[in-house]
Design an enzyme around this catalytic site. Structure first.
Site, PDB file in Angstrom:
ATOM      1  N   HIS A 181       0.856  -1.189   0.000  1.00 25.09           N
ATOM      2  CA  HIS A 181       0.000   0.000   0.000  1.00 25.09           C
ATOM      3  C   HIS A 181       0.887   1.232   0.000  1.00 25.09           C
ATOM      4  CE1 HIS A 181       0.974  -0.478   4.213  1.00 25.09           C
ATOM      5  NE2 HIS A 181       0.271  -1.593   4.282  1.00 25.09           N
TER       6      HIS A 181
ATOM      7  N   HIS B 282       4.985  -6.559   2.107  1.00 22.60           N
ATOM      8  CA  HIS B 282       5.473  -6.880   3.447  1.00 22.60           C
ATOM      9  C   HIS B 282       4.587  -7.930   4.109  1.00 22.60           C
ATOM     10  CE1 HIS B 282       2.810  -3.335   3.803  1.00 22.60           C
ATOM     11  NE2 HIS B 282       2.353  -3.931   4.889  1.00 22.60           N
TER      12      HIS B 282
ATOM     13  N   CYS C  55       2.189  -0.868  15.708  1.00 18.72           N
ATOM     14  CA  CYS C  55       2.250  -0.415  14.318  1.00 18.72           C
ATOM     15  C   CYS C  55       1.528   0.929  14.216  1.00 18.72           C
ATOM     16  CB  CYS C  55       1.620  -1.439  13.394  1.00 18.72           C
ATOM     17  SG  CYS C  55       1.622  -0.898  11.664  1.00 18.72           S
TER      18      CYS C  55
END
Lengths: 122, 122
Positions: free
Chosen positions: B39, B77, B91
């Protein structure tokens, strides 16, 4: 706004990193503390190692690894090492933010009048 | 974009918390993994407990507590538990961000052609 035994490392800097926020890692040595201050911007603090204690407004919170706390706008706050090893935490803030301010007289008086918060008023 | 043994808790939500960023805590069980995705928005990941391993673009990194990594825009990822206890990490992302996308055929081929990254292509 004195502090003792505190180190700061900016790990993610805005806007260079492609984000609007900054991530800093702080470590406070045993016996150390951060400056007592307030500001409009919010701190998001995530405890990573050691044991800490924080003054946030009129509250005192203990911090162990994996604990997360926020400082609301203009809440006086101070981070203290409450253990025998370094107290490390991540602190995330907006890249664009206001500067820390010292407390005014009424805020000092309120801290000192409360037995819970008085130990943080120095 | 399959995942296994993953839990997510949004600890700080924008803009309710007065910030432009969001802080989420993820935990991946032993044997578990996150979805393989890409993204535009950047992830800032701070390892908090356990042992992890990450595919980030064409690199593989090991993650122990206190390690911090970023995923650049559009880098494929995946986060994997590389130990025997839960792998937990914070995160942080922009509150306003694009949705994750699956990899395209060329990206799959590149992952599979590299012995380092091939184990993450599933």
């Amino acid at each position: 706004m004195a502090w003792r035994g505190l180190s700061r490392h900016t790990l993610v800097r805005a806007p260079e990193a492609g984000v609007s926020f900054e991530v800093r890692y702080f470590e406070i040595a045993p016996g150390g503390f951060s400056s007592l201050e307030k500001h409009a911007h919010v701190h998001v603090v995530f405890a990573a190692r050691g044991r800490g204690r924080a003054l946030i407004g009129d509250q005192v919170v203990d911090l162990d690894p994996l604990d997360l706390v926020e400082t609301p706008p203009f809440a006086p706050h101070r981070w203290v090492n409450a253990g025998e090893e370094p107290f490390g935490f991540l602190c995330t803030v907006e890249g664009e933010r206001d500067r820390p301010q010292p407390l005014d007289d009424a805020e000092w008086d309120a801290l000192l009048a409360n037995p819970l918060t008085a130990p943080f008023a120095y």
